[in-house]
Design an enzyme around this catalytic site. Structure first.
Site, PDB file in Angstrom:
ATOM      1  N   THR A 199       3.269   8.758  -4.610  1.00 27.66           N
ATOM      2  CA  THR A 199       3.174   7.387  -4.098  1.00 27.66           C
ATOM      3  C   THR A 199       4.510   6.663  -4.204  1.00 27.66           C
ATOM      4  OG1 THR A 199       2.436   6.638  -6.270  1.00 27.66           O
ATOM      5  CG2 THR A 199       0.707   7.119  -4.640  1.00 27.66           C
ATOM      6  N   ASN A 231       0.830  -1.212   0.000  1.00 37.07           N
ATOM      7  CA  ASN A 231       0.000   0.000   0.000  1.00 37.07           C
ATOM      8  C   ASN A 231       0.852   1.243   0.000  1.00 37.07           C
ATOM      9  OD1 ASN A 231      -2.545  -0.968   0.025  1.00 37.07           O
ATOM     10  ND2 ASN A 231      -2.970  -0.453   2.161  1.00 37.07           N
ATOM     11  N   HIS A 232       1.354   1.653  -1.127  1.00 34.63           N
ATOM     12  CA  HIS A 232       2.161   2.882  -1.162  1.00 34.63           C
ATOM     13  C   HIS A 232       1.322   4.017  -0.568  1.00 34.63           C
ATOM     14  CE1 HIS A 232       5.140   1.489  -4.447  1.00 34.63           C
ATOM     15  NE2 HIS A 232       4.731   0.498  -3.688  1.00 34.63           N
ATOM     16  N   THR A 233       1.965   4.841   0.247  1.00 33.78           N
ATOM     17  CA  THR A 233       1.180   5.839   0.977  1.00 33.78           C
ATOM     18  C   THR A 233       0.511   6.833   0.026  1.00 33.78           C
ATOM     19  OG1 THR A 233       1.168   7.481   2.730  1.00 33.78           O
ATOM     20  CG2 THR A 233       3.150   7.406   1.353  1.00 33.78           C
ATOM     21  N   MET A 234      -0.687   7.193   0.377  1.00 32.94           N
ATOM     22  CA  MET A 234      -1.395   8.225  -0.370  1.00 32.94           C
ATOM     23  C   MET A 234      -1.447   9.518   0.442  1.00 32.94           C
ATOM     24  SD  MET A 234      -4.276   6.062  -2.437  1.00 32.94           S
ATOM     25  CE  MET A 234      -4.795   4.949  -1.155  1.00 32.94           C
TER      26      MET A 234
END
Ligand SMILES: CC(C)(COP(=O)(O)OP(=O)(O)OC[C@H]1O[C@@H](n2cnc3c(N)ncnc32)[C@H](O)[C@@H]1OP(=O)(O)O)[C@@H](O)C(=O)NCCC(=O)NCCS
Length: 208
Positions: A92, A84-87
């Site tokens: 990202t 889950n790459h940070t949003m």
């Protein structure tokens, strides 16, 4: 019955199914007795590597918790925080996982991802072929996850779900029966008692 062994089945194809608890080495993956995983493509003993994906508990402190008497079909996957790459960031791109490249002097790998927490699977859950369970999801006791379901939300007990994203297909039993089953919690009985009551369990007779 011996839930401490690796292979519960004797004879032909006996190495395709393993008692999962016996092959897990990661302390952040907790599995109950008699839960098994079947894999006819890869070695089922490699469940941690092949099926628990993007799981970096040292960075993200997240757990996979699976109850007792679950059936996990070939290729079912559990997707964790590292996918889950940070949003929360402008980008990202996971800069924190390449600290040398970007002059980030601290190893704060957890900053690269958004963490939705543990995946919790109840008892007597059947997870179908190539289903994918997303992080933060809780699946209730007795639920069924259909073939190739993509489970993004919690699944109530004794509920069948399928599709992408997974939706409720139906309940397995009426509400009264589900209530009784959740009171009985047969999976917590000593295995000798389960064996003594096996005909009732297998034939759908609810009495203790
Ligand atoms: C989900 C499942 C348990 C449903 O079984 P069932 O109730 O007998 O299924 P039915 O054929 O009666 O279908 C009921 C409905 O669910 C839908 N459905 C069935 N399986 C589905 C799936 N995997 N994903 C999405 N929808 C599914 C059907 O299209 C049907 O929809 P409708 O009511 O709109 O017509 C089953 O189809 C399944 O996926 N089992 C897992 C099999 C597996 O992966 N085994 C691995 C080895 S252990």
């Amino acid at each position: 019955m011996n839930p401490e062994q690796i292979y519960p089945r004797k004879g032909k194809n006996n190495t395709e199914s393993v008692y999962l608890k016996s092959v897990i080495t990661d302390p952040s993956i907790i599995v109950g007795d008699f839960t098994f995983y079947n894999d006819f493509v890869n070695d089922p003993r490699d469940f941690e590597k092949n099926n628990v994906l993007y799981h970096y508990p040292l960075c993200n402190n997240e757990r996979l918790v699976i109850g007792k008497y679950c059936s996990i079909a070939c290729g079912a996957k559990f997707m964790f925080t590292g996918g889950n790459h940070t949003m929360k960031s402008i980008s990202t791109y996971p800069f924190p996982i390449f600290p040398d490249e970007w002059g980030l002097d601290e190893w704060k790998c957890g900053q690269a991802w958004d963490n939705h927490g543990d995946i919790i699977i109840g008892n007597d859950v059947w997870i179908g072929y190539e289903a994918v369970i997303m992080q933060g999801v809780t699946i209730g006791d007795g639920a069924i996850i259909g073939t190739r379901a993509l489970v993004t939300k919690d699944v109530p007990p004794y509920t069948i779900v399928g599709g992408s994203p997974a939706k409720v297909i139906r309940k397995r039993f009426d509400d009264e029966t589900i209530k009784k089953l959740l009171e009985i919690k047969w999976w917590n009985w000593p295995s000798d008692k389960v064996k003594d009551n096996l005909q009732n369990i297998m034939n759908g007779v609810i009495s203790e």
